[in-house]
Design an enzyme around this catalytic site. Structure first.
Site, short mmCIF file in Angstrom:
data_model
loop_
_atom_site.label_atom_id
_atom_site.label_comp_id
_atom_site.label_asym_id
_atom_site.label_seq_id
_atom_site.Cartn_x
_atom_site.Cartn_y
_atom_site.Cartn_z
N LYS A 159 0.88 -1.17 0.00
CA LYS A 159 0.00 0.00 0.00
C LYS A 159 0.91 1.22 0.00
CE LYS A 159 -4.24 1.56 2.29
NZ LYS A 159 -5.13 1.47 1.10
C1 LIG Z 1 -6.21 0.17 -4.18
C2 LIG Z 1 -6.99 -0.41 -3.02
N1 LIG Z 1 -7.55 -1.64 -3.20
C3 LIG Z 1 -8.29 -2.22 -2.20
C4 LIG Z 1 -8.47 -1.57 -1.00
C5 LIG Z 1 -9.26 -2.31 0.09
O1 LIG Z 1 -8.35 -2.74 1.10
P1 LIG Z 1 -8.85 -2.96 2.58
O2 LIG Z 1 -9.14 -1.60 3.14
O3 LIG Z 1 -7.74 -3.64 3.28
O4 LIG Z 1 -10.09 -3.78 2.50
C6 LIG Z 1 -7.90 -0.30 -0.77
C7 LIG Z 1 -8.11 0.39 0.56
N2 LIG Z 1 -8.27 1.82 0.41
C8 LIG Z 1 -8.05 2.60 1.61
C9 LIG Z 1 -7.72 4.04 1.29
C10 LIG Z 1 -8.88 4.87 0.85
C11 LIG Z 1 -8.46 6.33 0.62
O5 LIG Z 1 -9.16 6.99 -0.16
O6 LIG Z 1 -7.47 6.77 1.22
C12 LIG Z 1 -9.19 2.46 2.59
O7 LIG Z 1 -10.24 1.91 2.19
O8 LIG Z 1 -9.00 2.88 3.74
C13 LIG Z 1 -7.14 0.27 -1.78
O9 LIG Z 1 -6.56 1.48 -1.63
#
Ligand SMILES: Cc1[nH+]cc(COP(=O)(O)O)c(CN[C@@H](CCC(=O)O)C(=O)O)c1O
Length: 307
Positions: A159
């Site tokens: 991330k």
């Molecule tokens: C690219 C991406 N893909 C999938 C996910 C889902 O991952 P998880 O939260 O572990 O289920 C997130 C989280 N995106 C984070 C950032 C959002 C933002 O705008 O900043 C979040 O959902 O917190 C992503 O950034």
């Protein structure tokens, strides 16, 4: 605008929100080699608060850093405890948590030299990521003109801050074109994920999601797969195409910020009935029940704390 909290945890100290500042020659500000997490805390059914899958998120933060070759100058336990401490000192019964690991200032140039690795943890109240209505009515999505990263260009299991330039380009394009979110394809043309969410489709009661190829290994994705299987659904991780999405019975995004957000339209094609479907409704209900401590089966996913 983010609603300010009182304190931010910064390199081991709790500092006032407005004092959490960095120098403009901070390396990550220029070159993007930093990593972060998005975590949510919820008020639970028994009056306490709980962070959802805190340990998994902290471990992913460390994995993200390892992929980029960053050494976090704290342990998993120290960051885990610092997150709970920051929520409590800010009196947040529920809210969003943003740990960030970044390369500080010192040397400039691509190689980060011996610049310090710094860590901060911010917390703030954050409601429905895509708007309250979205959780029920669903959102309109456009396939982006930008592909998700090739897996050997940007490290998609990390991330990483810099990965989100790709997300920004896609999101701004989609919103400018009147949509709520962008769907991104991988460099082979298969469906990848959204700018900040993973994706699920449902066809004939079989639930399908993109394998961990070009996508971030979402913790919400993993949680929903477990809950769906516990409910007796067949869940498959399989590459699928945009036209398979078009003819799905249901589709929804998931993520910590987005929670479980139904997709009612993609590229001006109505998905299913054009609203939150039965499977998405059930999984959304079960997800919110789980994060709020309403299901004993998933209480192990909660780190409780009290304000
Ligand atoms: C690219 C991406 N893909 C999938 C996910 C889902 O991952 P998880 O939260 O572990 O289920 C997130 C989280 N995106 C984070 C950032 C959002 C933002 O705008 O900043 C979040 O959902 O917190 C992503 O950034």
């Amino acid at each position: 605008m983010v609603q300010k909290a009182e304190k931010i945890w910064f390199d081991g100290e709790l500092v006032n929100w407005d004092d959490a500042q960095v120098h403009v020659l901070t390396h990550t500000l220029h070159y993007g080699a930093g990593v972060f997490e998005g975590i949510r805390a919820y008020a639970t059914v028994d009056g306490k608060s709980a962070v959802f899958r805190l340990r998994e998120h902290v471990v992913r933060l460390f994995d993200s850093a390892k992929i980029l070759g960053l050494t976090i100058p704290f342990t998993v336990e120290e960051i885990h405890d610092a997150i709970l401490e920051t929520l409590k000192v800010n009196g947040l019964k529920e809210g969003y948590i943003r740990p960030l690991v970044f390369i500080g200032d010192g040397a400039m140039g691509v190689h980060p030299g011996s610049n310090p690795i710094r860590v901060c943890i911010a917390t703030w109240p954050w409601g429905a990521y895509l708007g309250e209505e979205a959780l029920e009515k669903g959102i309109r999505v456009k396939t982006s003109s930008f592909n998700r990263h090739h897996v050997n260009v940007m490290m998609t299991k990390s991330k990483a801050c810099g990965n989100y330039v790709n997300s920004i380009l896609a999101k701004v394009e989609a919103v400018k074109d009147g949509y709520d979110e962008a769907l991104m394809l991988d460099t082979s043309g298969f469906v990848s994920e959204a700018t900040g969410e993973n994706i699920f489709i449902v066809k004939d009661n079989i639930i399908k999601t993109t394998p961990l190829t070009s996508v971030l290994p979402g913790i919400t994705r993993a949680s929903l797969m477990k809950v769906a299987r516990d409910l007796g659904y067949e869940v498959v991780e399989q590459l699928f195409t945009r036209d398979e999405l078009y003819i799905a019975d249901e589709a929804f995004f998931c993520g910590t910020a987005a929670e479980v957000t139904p997709i009612c339209e993609v590229d001006n094609r109505v998905i299913g009935e054009g609203k939150r479907g039965p499977v998405g409704t059930l999984l959304q209900k079960e997800y919110f029940n789980a994060v709020k401590g309403g299901n004993d089966k998933y209480k192990g996913w909660l780190d409780y704390y009290e304000i």
